[in-house]
Scaffold this active site. Structure first.
Site, PDB file in Angstrom:
ATOM      1  N   LYS A 137       0.828  -1.209   0.000  1.00 12.92           N
ATOM      2  CA  LYS A 137       0.000   0.000   0.000  1.00 12.92           C
ATOM      3  C   LYS A 137       0.861   1.257   0.000  1.00 12.92           C
ATOM      4  O   LYS A 137       0.606   2.189  -0.764  1.00 12.92           O
ATOM      5  CB  LYS A 137      -0.940  -0.002   1.202  1.00 12.92           C
ATOM      6  CG  LYS A 137      -1.920   1.171   1.188  1.00 12.92           C
ATOM      7  CD  LYS A 137      -2.959   1.043   2.288  1.00 12.92           C
ATOM      8  CE  LYS A 137      -2.366   1.308   3.641  1.00 12.92           C
ATOM      9  NZ  LYS A 137      -3.393   1.329   4.704  1.00 12.92           N
ATOM     10  N   ASP A 155      -6.885   1.672   1.078  1.00 14.05           N
ATOM     11  CA  ASP A 155      -6.970   1.814   2.533  1.00 14.05           C
ATOM     12  C   ASP A 155      -8.424   1.600   2.940  1.00 14.05           C
ATOM     13  O   ASP A 155      -9.250   1.152   2.137  1.00 14.05           O
ATOM     14  CB  ASP A 155      -6.442   3.171   2.979  1.00 14.05           C
ATOM     15  CG  ASP A 155      -7.331   4.325   2.515  1.00 14.05           C
ATOM     16  OD1 ASP A 155      -8.287   4.091   1.737  1.00 14.05           O
ATOM     17  OD2 ASP A 155      -7.075   5.465   2.935  1.00 14.05           O
TER      18      ASP A 155
END
Length: 229
Positions: A137, A155
């Site tokens: 991420k 997220d």
């Protein structure tokens, strides 16, 4: 000549993806209200961006910016961060969740950047993800923000919005990212991450989404769950 038996029909049909016209309309409208979306994390260059994004895990951008404004004034390069050291770094980021682990990772990453990359942040996914504290991420956010790769970092905001809009239905962030890459029109791919995260942060919030002011409410399959329409 013998023929192989045909496979038996299972009766299952492959689930159709979201309607491309609806997806196009979603991103066209988001682009209309947010033509130049950017991260709300403050940074100066690729290194400070990597640090800021790594610190933002399970923390708000506001809290990270408060910490990094002070931190980057004294340590804005990998060597300066190494010179600062882990114990001296902690007071700067103590207001951020998981600060001890993050301090350890920031110093370890700075050491790796200095020793293996000559003090320059490697701007490719493989080497970025090899840095301590930098997962898929974080690497996606960095590569997308710097215009290197049209990545979509998933997220909690992006995960929630993607599911509510019917753009994805996978149970994990990595699989949602793959699904988004498959359905987001190429013209919108580079900015899709920012549109989804900002929409989730300010409009499609977790508990009481602001459907009454949402520019894509009529395109959202989940709207009826919140406004009873």
């Amino acid at each position: 000549m013998a023929h192989s038996p045909k496979p038996k029909a299972t009766g299952r049909r492959r689930k159709a993806g979201p309607d491309p016209a609806r997806v196009e309309a979603i991103f066209a409208r988001l682009a209309g209200v947010m033509p130049e979306p950017k991260t709300e994390l403050r940074f100066q260059d690729p290194y400070t961006l990597v640090v800021a994004v790594a610190l933002s895990a399970q923390a708000t951008d506001v809290s990270v910016n408060k910490a990094t404004d002070r931190l980057f004034a004294v340590a804005a390069t990998p060597q300066a961060m190494l010179d600062l050291g882990e114990e001296a770094l902690i007071p700067y980021i103590a207001s951020i969740g998981l600060y001890r682990t993050k301090a350890r990772n920031v110093i370890a990453a700075a050491r790796m950047i200095v020793n293996l990359h000559g003090g320059v942040v490697p701007l490719n996914r493989k080497d970025l993800q090899a840095l301590p504290g930098v997962g898929r991420k974080t690497a996606s956010v960095v590569l997308n923000e710097l215009g290197i790769e049209p990545a979509i970092a998933v997220d909690t905001h992006v995960f929630r919005v993607a599911h509510r809009l019917g753009l994805a239905d996978a149970p994990t962030a990595d699989k949602v990212e793959d699904q988004l890459h498959a359905v987001v029109p190429p013209a919108y791919l580079a900015k899709a991450h920012h549109w989804l995260i900002l929409h989730g942060r300010y409009t499609c919030v977790a508990r009481r989404p602001k459907c009454e002011t949402c520019v894509i409410a009529d395109l959202c399959p989940a709207r009826a769950l919140f406004v009873g329409v």
